[in-house]
Design a protein around this motif. Structure first.
Motif, short mmCIF file in Angstrom:
data_model
loop_
_atom_site.label_atom_id
_atom_site.label_comp_id
_atom_site.label_asym_id
_atom_site.label_seq_id
_atom_site.Cartn_x
_atom_site.Cartn_y
_atom_site.Cartn_z
N ASP A 159 6.16 12.00 4.82
CA ASP A 159 5.16 12.23 5.87
C ASP A 159 3.82 11.68 5.39
O ASP A 159 3.45 11.86 4.23
CB ASP A 159 5.04 13.72 6.17
CG ASP A 159 4.08 13.99 7.31
OD1 ASP A 159 4.51 13.91 8.47
OD2 ASP A 159 2.91 14.29 7.03
N LEU A 160 3.12 11.00 6.29
CA LEU A 160 1.84 10.39 5.94
C LEU A 160 0.72 11.40 6.14
O LEU A 160 0.41 11.79 7.28
CB LEU A 160 1.58 9.15 6.81
CG LEU A 160 2.21 7.83 6.36
CD1 LEU A 160 3.72 7.94 6.23
CD2 LEU A 160 1.85 6.71 7.34
N ALA A 261 15.61 17.90 3.22
CA ALA A 261 14.52 17.05 2.74
C ALA A 261 13.20 17.39 3.43
O ALA A 261 12.13 17.38 2.81
CB ALA A 261 14.87 15.58 2.95
N ASP A 262 13.28 17.72 4.73
CA ASP A 262 12.09 18.09 5.49
C ASP A 262 11.47 19.37 4.93
O ASP A 262 10.25 19.48 4.79
CB ASP A 262 12.49 18.28 6.96
CG ASP A 262 11.30 18.53 7.86
OD1 ASP A 262 10.20 18.03 7.54
OD2 ASP A 262 11.46 19.22 8.88
N ALA A 263 12.32 20.33 4.58
CA ALA A 263 11.81 21.59 4.00
C ALA A 263 11.11 21.33 2.68
O ALA A 263 10.06 21.94 2.39
CB ALA A 263 12.97 22.57 3.82
N LEU A 264 11.65 20.43 1.87
CA LEU A 264 11.01 20.08 0.61
C LEU A 264 9.66 19.41 0.84
O LEU A 264 8.68 19.67 0.14
CB LEU A 264 11.92 19.17 -0.21
CG LEU A 264 13.24 19.77 -0.68
CD1 LEU A 264 14.08 18.71 -1.39
CD2 LEU A 264 12.99 20.96 -1.61
N MET A 265 9.62 18.55 1.86
CA MET A 265 8.35 17.88 2.18
C MET A 265 7.28 18.89 2.58
O MET A 265 6.12 18.78 2.18
CB MET A 265 8.60 16.86 3.30
CG MET A 265 7.37 16.04 3.68
SD MET A 265 6.34 16.82 4.94
CE MET A 265 7.44 16.78 6.35
N TYR A 266 7.67 19.91 3.36
CA TYR A 266 6.69 20.93 3.76
C TYR A 266 6.24 21.79 2.58
O TYR A 266 5.11 22.27 2.56
CB TYR A 266 7.26 21.80 4.89
CG TYR A 266 7.01 21.18 6.24
CD1 TYR A 266 5.73 21.17 6.80
CD2 TYR A 266 8.05 20.59 6.95
CE1 TYR A 266 5.49 20.59 8.02
CE2 TYR A 266 7.82 19.99 8.19
CZ TYR A 266 6.54 20.00 8.72
OH TYR A 266 6.29 19.41 9.93
N LEU A 277 8.51 16.34 -4.27
CA LEU A 277 9.35 17.45 -4.69
C LEU A 277 10.80 17.01 -4.60
O LEU A 277 11.28 16.64 -3.53
CB LEU A 277 9.11 18.67 -3.80
CG LEU A 277 9.90 19.94 -4.16
CD1 LEU A 277 9.53 20.43 -5.55
CD2 LEU A 277 9.65 21.03 -3.13
N CYS A 278 11.48 17.02 -5.74
CA CYS A 278 12.90 16.63 -5.80
C CYS A 278 13.74 17.87 -6.09
O CYS A 278 13.39 18.67 -6.96
CB CYS A 278 13.13 15.60 -6.90
SG CYS A 278 12.24 14.05 -6.69
N GLU A 279 14.85 18.00 -5.39
CA GLU A 279 15.72 19.14 -5.60
C GLU A 279 17.17 18.72 -5.44
O GLU A 279 17.50 17.91 -4.57
CB GLU A 279 15.38 20.25 -4.61
CG GLU A 279 16.10 21.56 -4.89
CD GLU A 279 15.54 22.71 -4.07
OE1 GLU A 279 16.19 23.76 -4.04
OE2 GLU A 279 14.46 22.54 -3.46
#
Length: 294
Positions: A159-160, A261-266, A277-279
């Protein structure tokens, strides 16, 4: 049957198509000769013309038109077809050539239109990368293979940060330039087996088959550095929040994988934005996330 034939012809080289068309024309010409002038085989000459025009393009299609018209003319002569004037066979050959050429031209145009429409349906109209629907389809094609071969799959959500401010202060034209530049930079870093798509607005997703946690961390650290350098080069007030999910047993549906991946981005955004954030995900279990601070 037709789908299998289409798949077969679509994967042939131009040389293979030309050789096949010549063999087919020779067979049709021989049949035309032995059946005599009373039995017409004219429609069969359209098969090599259509195949060459559709699968090999205009030049090959026109070449097939000439070969078919000349073969038909030779079959006329060899079968003893009577004419009231010596010029009539050549006139007929010219008419046939014109008919074949019209069919070939129409097929080339139709094929080009279908290819363009297919491309527009699969790609984002602004950036040229995959649109959201095609990206999801690409993931769902990769997931069963990854499960079968027990290979990791990485999906990242980018996300930018600050993009809305660019649109508001600098205008949508500059915003479009930003999206195009980011998409081009992302595509430049990918392998041929990878995929990048625009999910909507200023949100991008990347699919990386056979990429483990170590590889994902290294790659996205480099991608983020390059994106920040791009932003600095054009003085765009941008940051990049990136969530990276590494699946050892990837979900069957793209929605579930993208949600991870979206949850990690948030989480990155809540931690201050502009980070990674890598998981790891292995079945129902979750590994320990690693945050690369800006």
């Amino acid at each position: 049957m037709l789908q299998a034939l289409n798949a077969f012809l679509a994967t042939r080289t131009r040389t293979q198509l030309a050789a096949g068309a010549l063999l087919l024309v020779a067979a049709i010409g021989a049949a035309d000769h032995f059946t005599g002038f009373e039995l017409s085989l004219s429609v069969f000459y359209l098969i090599p013309v259509a195949a060459c025009a559709w699968y090999a393009g205009a030049r090959m299609g026109i070449a097939a038109c000439f070969v078919c018209a000349m073969t038909w003319l030779l079959a006329d002569f060899s079968s003893g077809h009577p004419y009231s004037h010596a010029a009539l066979p050549f006139w007929n050959a010219g008419v046939r050539l014109g008919f074949f050429a019209i069919v070939a031209h129409l097929l080339v145009r139709l094929h080009g239109t279908l290819v363009l429409q297919e491309s527009l349906a699969q790609h984002d109209s602004l950036t040229g990368i995959l649109n959201a629907r095609s990206f999801r389809q690409t993931y769902e094609a990769h997931a069963p293979l990854a499960i079968r071969h027990r290979r990791p799959v990485t999906l990242a959500y980018i996300d930018l940060d600050g993009f809305k401010g660019i649109n508001d202060s600098l205008g949508h034209r500059v915003g479009d330039e930003v999206l195009n530049a980011v998409a081009a930079e992302l595509a430049r870093r990918l392998r041929t087996s990878d995929a990048v798509g625009r999910l909507g607005g200023d949100e991008f997703a990347l699919l990386l088959p056979e990429t483990d946690l170590a590889g994902a961390r290294s790659l996205f650290a480099d991608i983020r550095e390059r994106l920040l350098a791009l932003s600095a080069q054009y003085r765009w007030p941008l940051g990049f929040s990136i969530g990276v999910a590494v699946f050892h047993a990837p979900p069957q549906t793209a929605e579930e994988a993208i949600s991870c991946a979206d949850a990690l981005m948030y989480k990155v955004k809540r931690a201050g934005r502009n980070g990674i954030l890598c998981e790891e995900y292995s079945g129902a279990s979750t590994g320990t996330p690693g945050l690369l601070s800006p």
